[in-house]
Design a protein around this motif. Structure first.
Motif, PDB file in Angstrom:
ATOM      1  N   HIS A   1      81.944  23.788  96.782  1.00  0.00           N
ATOM      2  CA  HIS A   1      81.625  25.083  97.394  1.00  0.00           C
ATOM      3  C   HIS A   1      80.198  25.020  97.898  1.00  0.00           C
ATOM      4  O   HIS A   1      79.322  24.494  97.189  1.00  0.00           O
ATOM      5  CB  HIS A   1      81.770  26.219  96.360  1.00  0.00           C
ATOM      6  N   PRO A   2      79.915  25.506  99.112  1.00  0.00           N
ATOM      7  CA  PRO A   2      78.548  25.390  99.648  1.00  0.00           C
ATOM      8  C   PRO A   2      77.492  26.079  98.799  1.00  0.00           C
ATOM      9  O   PRO A   2      76.324  25.701  98.851  1.00  0.00           O
ATOM     10  CB  PRO A   2      78.657  26.021 101.042  1.00  0.00           C
ATOM     11  N   ASP A   3      77.884  27.072  98.002  1.00  0.00           N
ATOM     12  CA  ASP A   3      76.903  27.731  97.130  1.00  0.00           C
ATOM     13  C   ASP A   3      76.375  26.788  96.059  1.00  0.00           C
ATOM     14  O   ASP A   3      75.309  27.026  95.480  1.00  0.00           O
ATOM     15  CB  ASP A   3      77.519  28.964  96.459  1.00  0.00           C
ATOM     16  N   THR A   4      77.133  25.728  95.772  1.00  0.00           N
ATOM     17  CA  THR A   4      76.703  24.760  94.760  1.00  0.00           C
ATOM     18  C   THR A   4      76.454  23.385  95.373  1.00  0.00           C
ATOM     19  O   THR A   4      76.430  22.375  94.658  1.00  0.00           O
ATOM     20  CB  THR A   4      77.748  24.653  93.640  1.00  0.00           C
ATOM     21  N   GLY A   5      76.265  23.340  96.704  1.00  0.00           N
ATOM     22  CA  GLY A   5      75.919  22.094  97.372  1.00  0.00           C
ATOM     23  C   GLY A   5      77.017  21.058  97.246  1.00  0.00           C
ATOM     24  O   GLY A   5      78.173  21.297  97.549  1.00  0.00           O
ATOM     25  N   ARG A   6      76.641  19.876  96.740  1.00  0.00           N
ATOM     26  CA  ARG A   6      77.582  18.769  96.614  1.00  0.00           C
ATOM     27  C   ARG A   6      78.145  18.641  95.201  1.00  0.00           C
ATOM     28  O   ARG A   6      78.768  17.632  94.850  1.00  0.00           O
ATOM     29  CB  ARG A   6      76.895  17.466  97.042  1.00  0.00           C
ATOM     30  N   THR A   7      77.952  19.684  94.382  1.00  0.00           N
ATOM     31  CA  THR A   7      78.480  19.666  93.018  1.00  0.00           C
ATOM     32  C   THR A   7      80.003  19.611  93.037  1.00  0.00           C
ATOM     33  O   THR A   7      80.663  20.345  93.786  1.00  0.00           O
ATOM     34  CB  THR A   7      78.020  20.912  92.246  1.00  0.00           C
ATOM     35  N   LYS A   8      80.576  18.769  92.205  1.00  0.00           N
ATOM     36  CA  LYS A   8      82.034  18.608  92.111  1.00  0.00           C
ATOM     37  C   LYS A   8      82.555  19.529  91.024  1.00  0.00           C
ATOM     38  O   LYS A   8      82.170  19.412  89.854  1.00  0.00           O
ATOM     39  CB  LYS A   8      82.352  17.145  91.822  1.00  0.00           C
ATOM     40  N   LEU A   9      83.449  20.444  91.401  1.00  0.00           N
ATOM     41  CA  LEU A   9      83.796  21.571  90.539  1.00  0.00           C
ATOM     42  C   LEU A   9      85.053  21.372  89.705  1.00  0.00           C
ATOM     43  O   LEU A   9      85.302  22.166  88.797  1.00  0.00           O
ATOM     44  CB  LEU A   9      83.962  22.833  91.402  1.00  0.00           C
ATOM     45  N   ASN A  10      85.850  20.344  89.981  1.00  0.00           N
ATOM     46  CA  ASN A  10      87.165  20.269  89.342  1.00  0.00           C
ATOM     47  C   ASN A  10      87.512  18.874  88.827  1.00  0.00           C
ATOM     48  O   ASN A  10      88.678  18.482  88.828  1.00  0.00           O
ATOM     49  CB  ASN A  10      88.247  20.718  90.327  1.00  0.00           C
ATOM     50  N   LEU A  11      86.520  18.118  88.401  1.00  0.00           N
ATOM     51  CA  LEU A  11      86.786  16.728  88.030  1.00  0.00           C
ATOM     52  C   LEU A  11      87.877  16.575  86.959  1.00  0.00           C
ATOM     53  O   LEU A  11      88.699  15.651  87.054  1.00  0.00           O
ATOM     54  CB  LEU A  11      85.495  16.038  87.573  1.00  0.00           C
ATOM     55  N   PRO A  12      87.952  17.446  85.958  1.00  0.00           N
ATOM     56  CA  PRO A  12      89.015  17.255  84.954  1.00  0.00           C
ATOM     57  C   PRO A  12      90.423  17.409  85.513  1.00  0.00           C
ATOM     58  O   PRO A  12      91.379  16.853  84.951  1.00  0.00           O
ATOM     59  CB  PRO A  12      88.711  18.341  83.908  1.00  0.00           C
ATOM     60  N   THR A  13      90.566  18.154  86.606  1.00  0.00           N
ATOM     61  CA  THR A  13      91.916  18.452  87.116  1.00  0.00           C
ATOM     62  C   THR A  13      92.161  17.897  88.518  1.00  0.00           C
ATOM     63  O   THR A  13      93.208  18.192  89.115  1.00  0.00           O
ATOM     64  CB  THR A  13      92.158  19.968  87.130  1.00  0.00           C
ATOM     65  N   MET A  14      91.246  17.133  89.066  1.00  0.00           N
ATOM     66  CA  MET A  14      91.388  16.666  90.443  1.00  0.00           C
ATOM     67  C   MET A  14      92.636  15.791  90.604  1.00  0.00           C
ATOM     68  O   MET A  14      93.030  15.067  89.683  1.00  0.00           O
ATOM     69  CB  MET A  14      90.144  15.913  90.904  1.00  0.00           C
ATOM     70  N   ARG A  15      93.260  15.895  91.798  1.00  0.00           N
ATOM     71  CA  ARG A  15      94.471  15.131  92.109  1.00  0.00           C
ATOM     72  C   ARG A  15      94.393  14.658  93.566  1.00  0.00           C
ATOM     73  O   ARG A  15      94.875  15.346  94.467  1.00  0.00           O
ATOM     74  CB  ARG A  15      95.731  15.977  91.905  1.00  0.00           C
ATOM     75  N   PRO A  16      93.774  13.527  93.805  1.00  0.00           N
ATOM     76  CA  PRO A  16      93.708  13.026  95.178  1.00  0.00           C
ATOM     77  C   PRO A  16      95.086  12.615  95.678  1.00  0.00           C
ATOM     78  O   PRO A  16      95.991  12.322  94.884  1.00  0.00           O
ATOM     79  CB  PRO A  16      92.789  11.812  95.058  1.00  0.00           C
ATOM     80  N   ASN A  17      95.237  12.589  96.981  1.00  0.00           N
ATOM     81  CA  ASN A  17      96.478  12.065  97.554  1.00  0.00           C
ATOM     82  C   ASN A  17      96.230  11.542  98.954  1.00  0.00           C
ATOM     83  O   ASN A  17      95.217  11.843  99.595  1.00  0.00           O
ATOM     84  CB  ASN A  17      97.608  13.103  97.531  1.00  0.00           C
ATOM     85  N   LEU A  18      97.160  10.739  99.407  1.00  0.00           N
ATOM     86  CA  LEU A  18      97.215  10.242 100.775  1.00  0.00           C
ATOM     87  C   LEU A  18      98.397  10.927 101.432  1.00  0.00           C
ATOM     88  O   LEU A  18      99.530  10.816 100.948  1.00  0.00           O
ATOM     89  CB  LEU A  18      97.400   8.728 100.752  1.00  0.00           C
ATOM     90  N   THR A  19      98.142  11.666 102.517  1.00  0.00           N
ATOM     91  CA  THR A  19      99.190  12.462 103.149  1.00  0.00           C
ATOM     92  C   THR A  19      99.333  12.082 104.614  1.00  0.00           C
ATOM     93  O   THR A  19      98.341  11.943 105.332  1.00  0.00           O
ATOM     94  CB  THR A  19      98.871  13.963 103.039  1.00  0.00           C
ATOM     95  N   TYR A  20     100.583  11.931 105.035  1.00  0.00           N
ATOM     96  CA  TYR A  20     100.903  11.709 106.444  1.00  0.00           C
ATOM     97  C   TYR A  20     101.503  12.994 106.996  1.00  0.00           C
ATOM     98  O   TYR A  20     102.403  13.585 106.374  1.00  0.00           O
ATOM     99  CB  TYR A  20     101.912  10.580 106.608  1.00  0.00           C
ATOM    100  N   VAL A  21     101.009  13.428 108.149  1.00  0.00           N
ATOM    101  CA  VAL A  21     101.525  14.640 108.785  1.00  0.00           C
ATOM    102  C   VAL A  21     101.800  14.366 110.255  1.00  0.00           C
ATOM    103  O   VAL A  21     101.192  13.476 110.871  1.00  0.00           O
ATOM    104  CB  VAL A  21     100.544  15.826 108.663  1.00  0.00           C
ATOM    105  N   SER A  22     102.714  15.138 110.828  1.00  0.00           N
ATOM    106  CA  SER A  22     102.887  15.117 112.278  1.00  0.00           C
ATOM    107  C   SER A  22     101.708  15.855 112.911  1.00  0.00           C
ATOM    108  O   SER A  22     100.932  16.527 112.219  1.00  0.00           O
ATOM    109  CB  SER A  22     104.202  15.792 112.657  1.00  0.00           C
ATOM    110  N   LEU A  23     101.581  15.759 114.230  1.00  0.00           N
ATOM    111  CA  LEU A  23     100.441  16.395 114.893  1.00  0.00           C
ATOM    112  C   LEU A  23     100.508  17.914 114.860  1.00  0.00           C
ATOM    113  O   LEU A  23      99.515  18.579 115.182  1.00  0.00           O
ATOM    114  CB  LEU A  23     100.323  15.902 116.337  1.00  0.00           C
TER     115      LEU A  23
END
Length: 362
Positions: free
Chosen positions: A178-200
């Motif tokens: 969130h910009p109010d906290t700059g580059r602070t990462k807010l959800n590390l315990p629950t983060m779920r990255p993914n690779l997603t393919y979408v149509s245009l």
């Protein structure tokens, strides 16, 4: 009959050749953000051999850029969580448009054009909702915003056009900010990255998630080979006593493969890959690791580690005519072919994170 390797090499050579619109600015091979010794942040057109074709001032630190597929125009993006994205005529240095993220949004530093150059797709944060968005901009109408669609994840950092010209790959890093906290990462315990393919139009075509044990391995940057093989670079957000793979390969409809160096070498990388690229002929894939001062090269066909190079503060990475081109925060531009890099120093320049190839979209 043409061999597969010859076919890939031909495609790679075609994608490295700048289109006629870029000849007006000296046919640069890459775009890069940089800090010059006069204190100015700039967007630079750079050749494989390390020659600067143009440098255009930016209002703040840049991160990456998107090269128009037909015209000598580029969109320069601010470093996360920046709000500027400037459309620049690289022949004149003129600012043609300034993209303003809508209320409640900011850019993540990357974007991609449609094959015809009429649409621009930008990675954005809907920071009140804590979700990712892909903004869509009409290049034919002064880059007016056409709309947006979900990135199908949190923290979409990078986006690339796939070789079919009909779909995008999105690196949803999984990190809420969130910009109010700059580059602070807010959800590390629950983060779920993914690779997603979408149509245009934003329809989800396929999605890949890492196993639960690697849910803190943020998928950050992408490179795509001419035959659709996608490489993704990751940044580990967990305990550094663990040294996970920082590079993955995936082809739509198949399983992903994670690639690592031997354990004693992997342990020196501080869990951080900065950029990823395929070599021009597509046989090799590499990542840069600026915190570990290393560049790692892998066999893309065998998904196997080949060698490591020790390079201080190396981060920018792109395909060369054979091997790779890289940049460092100390101003070096290097060409890597075989065991020994050839380096051209630029003592007045500090290169930023990425080398963006200037090439046709498909």
């Amino acid at each position: 009959m043409t061999s597969r390797r010859g076919f890939l090499a031909g495609l790679a050579a075609a994608t490295l050749a700048p289109l006629p619109g870029w000849t007006a600015v000296g046919s640069p091979d890459f775009l890069s953000a940089a800090l010059f010794d006069d204190g100015s942040y700039r967007l630079v057109g750079l050749t494989i051999s390390g020659e600067v074709r143009f440098s255009i001032p930016l209002p703040g630190r840049g991160h990456a850029a998107a090269a128009h597929p037909h015209l000598a125009r580029a969109v320069a993006f601010a470093r996360r969580p920046g709000r500027f994205a400037l459309v620049i005529d690289c022949a004149t240095g003129d600012q043609l448009a300034r993209l303003e993220a809508p209320n409640g949004r900011h850019f993540y530093g990357h974007g991609a054009f449609s094959p015809d150059g009429r649409r621009l797709f930008t990675t954005e944060n809907d920071y009140e909702a804590g979700t990712g968005v892909i903004g869509v901009w009409d290049a034919a109408k002064g880059y007016a915003r056409m709309g947006e669609f979900s990135s199908a994840g949190v923290g979409p950092h990078d986006v690339v056009l796939m070789p079919d010209g009909k779909s995008l790959a999105i690196a949803n890093g999984g990190i809420e900010t969130h910009p109010d906290t700059g580059r602070t990462k807010l959800n590390l315990p629950t983060m779920r990255p993914n690779l997603t393919y979408v149509s245009l139009d934003g329809s989800v075509l396929e999605q890949v998630e890492l196993p639960a044990a690697l849910h803190k391995n943020s998928i950050r940057h992408l490179a795509v080979r001419a035959d659709g093989l996608l490489a993704f670079a990751m940044q580990w957000q967990g305990d550094l006593s663990h040294d996970p793979a920082l590079l993955g390969l995936h082809r739509r409809g198949g399983r992903y493969h994670l690639l690592s160096a031997p354990e004693d070498i992997q342990a020196t990388l501080a869990g951080y890959a900065g950029s990823v690229a395929f070599s021009a002929e597509g046989r090799q894939v590499a990542i840069t690791c600026p915190r570990g001062n290393a560049l790692h090269v892998f066999d893309a066909e065998a998904a196997r580690f080949e060698r490591a190079h020790s390079l201080s503060d190396v981060c920018g990475l792109g395909p060369g005519p054979s091997g790779f081109v890289f940049t460092t925060g100390h101003g070096d531009v290097g060409h890597l072919v075989g065991p020994n890099p050839a380096i051209s120093p630029h003592p007045r320049v500090r290169w930023d994170n990425h080398l963006v190839p200037i090439r046709p979209a498909i």
